[in-house]
Design a protein around this motif. Structure first.
Motif, PDB file in Angstrom:
ATOM      1  N   CYS A 190       0.856  -1.180   0.000  1.00 31.83           N
ATOM      2  CA  CYS A 190       0.000   0.000   0.000  1.00 31.83           C
ATOM      3  C   CYS A 190       0.897   1.236   0.000  1.00 31.83           C
ATOM      4  O   CYS A 190       1.837   1.325   0.792  1.00 31.83           O
ATOM      5  CB  CYS A 190      -0.884  -0.010   1.235  1.00 31.83           C
ATOM      6  N   CYS A 193       0.290   3.120   3.764  1.00 32.04           N
ATOM      7  CA  CYS A 193       0.681   2.545   5.051  1.00 32.04           C
ATOM      8  C   CYS A 193       1.806   1.524   4.901  1.00 32.04           C
ATOM      9  O   CYS A 193       2.412   1.128   5.890  1.00 32.04           O
ATOM     10  CB  CYS A 193      -0.524   1.914   5.748  1.00 32.04           C
ATOM     11  N   ARG A 195       1.635  -1.574   4.189  1.00 31.81           N
ATOM     12  CA  ARG A 195       1.302  -2.974   4.431  1.00 31.81           C
ATOM     13  C   ARG A 195       1.350  -3.737   3.116  1.00 31.81           C
ATOM     14  O   ARG A 195       0.949  -3.213   2.075  1.00 31.81           O
ATOM     15  CB  ARG A 195      -0.103  -3.099   5.042  1.00 31.81           C
ATOM     16  N   CYS A 208      -4.408   0.255   0.172  1.00 29.35           N
ATOM     17  CA  CYS A 208      -5.092  -0.920   0.717  1.00 29.35           C
ATOM     18  C   CYS A 208      -6.517  -0.523   1.109  1.00 29.35           C
ATOM     19  O   CYS A 208      -6.849   0.649   1.168  1.00 29.35           O
ATOM     20  CB  CYS A 208      -4.328  -1.477   1.903  1.00 29.35           C
ATOM     21  N   CYS A 211      -6.796   1.802   4.195  1.00 25.17           N
ATOM     22  CA  CYS A 211      -6.455   3.203   3.930  1.00 25.17           C
ATOM     23  C   CYS A 211      -7.578   3.882   3.147  1.00 25.17           C
ATOM     24  O   CYS A 211      -7.913   5.034   3.413  1.00 25.17           O
ATOM     25  CB  CYS A 211      -5.137   3.304   3.164  1.00 25.17           C
TER      26      CYS A 211
HETATM   27 ZN   LIG Z   1      -2.772   1.126   3.468  1.00 28.35          ZN
END
Ligand SMILES: [Zn+2]
Ligand SMILES: [Zn+2]
Length: 503
Positions: A190, A193, A195, A208, A211
């Motif tokens: 992402c 963030c 991830r 993601c 988010c």
């Molecule tokens: Zn994210």
């Protein structure tokens, strides 16, 4: 260095360093852009050729390893650290051997070494059989220190942390204590963030799902805040900048904010234009404010172009009325020596006679001295000294004068333009100040404008349209209507025209 069983490289190609960051076997790769304050080397043990017995990891610094705080060697298995060694008391040397991978029985092992090398990196690599002509060629050039000031220091934003890996929030004046990890921008993570995600569709969102939801929730509150800022101060100033700073802090793309703002932004500009036109003149400051708003709100499209044309024309007419007149070529006309030509357009002279209106086609000519109409076999002229006023009514230009005939009415293609030019010429000829009377009766105070706009919801009270809006006197000024909130309403251009035709 990839060493064979003699403890030496087979050739210089077994030396992987910044100028040759990948071994031909692809067993060893140096990361060309590691996080600040780190160096990173990938080793693929299965790819290592069978003659390679050891892989020696070494490094150098420009001055001394004794000055390097917290020197740590970490070995990762894929992304998981499996071993780390703190090299607590490094010697005051420029080069070190950190450790080595070596074959033992049927597998590989790693051993930390942490040994300083007085003769520098050139000394280490020569020891293992690398030929070095110039010791400088194996030393990495000194990277520039991380800037203590970010590139746009007046703008609060996240920037690479000058004190370590990751990002640090710069508040526009100083570094704050707020940091966050840097996020890799690849498709599998992402972009907000960091991830990791199983997969991402081509062209799909870079964010993601968490988010995406977070941003949506944040923007719905942010929009309310933006609406208040637009209503009170417009798209400028500290409050406005604060909106965008808040988005950056939340790591939300400015484009997402602009998208959320679009309907509000359009309403704001429609309001700006209607307010500017409420007194019938467009000052340069109003034009500038409009342009600045369009830029700040990143608006475009046909509705905005329409408003821009309307403002441009309003400004042009205002300048004409104020006496900023064009000077035209006077070919074929007989003017007095000091006469300057301002207008020369086809016109129909309308005279109301007892048996009905008499129409004469000809040209309307306006100079700094007088107003002329020339027909096929007739002509009239009126010096500005005798003209009292110029008005437009029902698409015609009416001139009232103190002459025997009392004035004249003309039909022209663009009555507003012709009337504005005549008003300007009249004002210059009579040395009048800029229409004080006009502004006094027509101008509406900002408070009343805001009150009427709010009450009518920024829409035409007749048809509900929200484009090309005008303040309309319910009882016209000419019939004694007051400039009060009770006697004002919002109409769109079309409804206002229709009403004008019916009165
Ligand atoms: Zn994210
Ligand atoms: Zn309408």
């Amino acid at each position: 260095m990839l060493l064979s069983d003699g403890g030496r490289v087979r050739s210089d190609r077994d030396f992987v360093f910044f100028n040759a960051p990948r071994h031909v076997s692809q067993a060893v790769t140096l990361d060309p852009e590691p996080d600040p304050g780190t160096a990173r080397l990938s080793v693929s043990l299965p790819r290592t050729e069978s003659e390679v017995e050891r892989i020696v990891v070494t490094g150098s610094v420009p001055d001394s390893f004794a000055a390097v705080q917290g020197l740590i060697l970490t070995v990762f298995d894929h992304n998981r650290p499996v071993a780390w060694f703190e090299i607590a008391e490094a010697e005051p040397v420029r080069a070190m051997m950190f450790g080595e991978f070596y074959r033992r029985e049927s597998g590989w092992r790693f051993r930390a070494v942490g040994q300083g090398w007085a003769s520098g990196l050139a000394g280490i690599v020569t020891e293992f059989g690398v030929r070095v002509d110039d010791p400088g060629e194996v030393e990495r050039p000194v990277p520039p220190p991380a800037p203590m000031l970010p590139p746009n220091p007046e703008r609060p934003d996240w920037h690479p942390d000058p004190e370590g890996p990751g990002l640090r929030w710069w508040d526009g004046q100083a570094w704050t204590a707020t940091t966050r990890p840097a996020v890799s921008g690849d498709a599998r993570h992402c972009s907000r963030c960091g991830r990791s995600r199983r997969w991402r569709l081509f062209g799909g969102p870079a964010l993601c799902r968490d988010c995406t939801e977070e941003i949506e929730a944040y923007l719905s509150g942010w929009r309310g805040r933006a609406e208040r800022v637009l209503r009170t101060g417009g798209p400028r100033g500290d409050d406005w900048e604060g909106l965008w700073t808040a988005l950056r802090y939340q790591r939300i793309d400015a484009a997402a904010g602009a998208g959320a703002l679009k309907p509000l932004a359009h309403d704001h500009v429609e309001r700006l234009v209607a307010f500017a036109f409420a007194d019938g003149s467009i000052e340069q400051s109003e034009m500038d404010e409009f342009d600045a708003a369009i830029t700040a709100l990143a608006l475009d499209g046909p509705l905005i172009e329409d408003l821009r044309r309307r403002m441009g024309r309003g400004r042009m007419l205002t300048r004409l009325r104020g006496g900023e007149l064009p000077i035209l070529g006077a070919t074929g006309l007989h003017l007095d020596p000091a006469e300057q030509l301002h207008l020369n357009v086809p016109a129909i002279h309308i005279r109301q006679l007892a048996r009905g209106p008499k129409l004469t086609e000809g040209r309307l000519i306006c100079s700094n001295k007088k107003l002329r109409f020339t027909g096929p076999d007739t002509g009239t002229e009126m010096p500005w000294a005798r003209v009292v006023s110029v008005t437009t009514t029902s698409g015609r230009v009416a001139v009232s004068a103190t002459s025997a005939r009392g004035g004249a009415v003309f039909e022209v293609a663009d009555p507003d333009h012709v009337a504005a030019t005549m008003e300007g010429a009249l004002r210059v000829a009579k040395r009048l100040a800029l229409s004080p009377g006009r502004r006094d009766t027509r101008s509406i105070s900002q408070e009343i404008k805001a009150q009427v706009w709010q009450r009518d919801g920024g829409k035409c009270v007749e048809c509900g349209d929200s484009h090309y809006l005008e303040f309309d006197h319910i009882i016209p000024l000419s019939r004694g209507g007051a400039t009060s909130a009770a006697n004002l309403q919002i109409l769109c251009r079309a409804c206002n025209r229709a009403k004008g035709a019916n009165i």
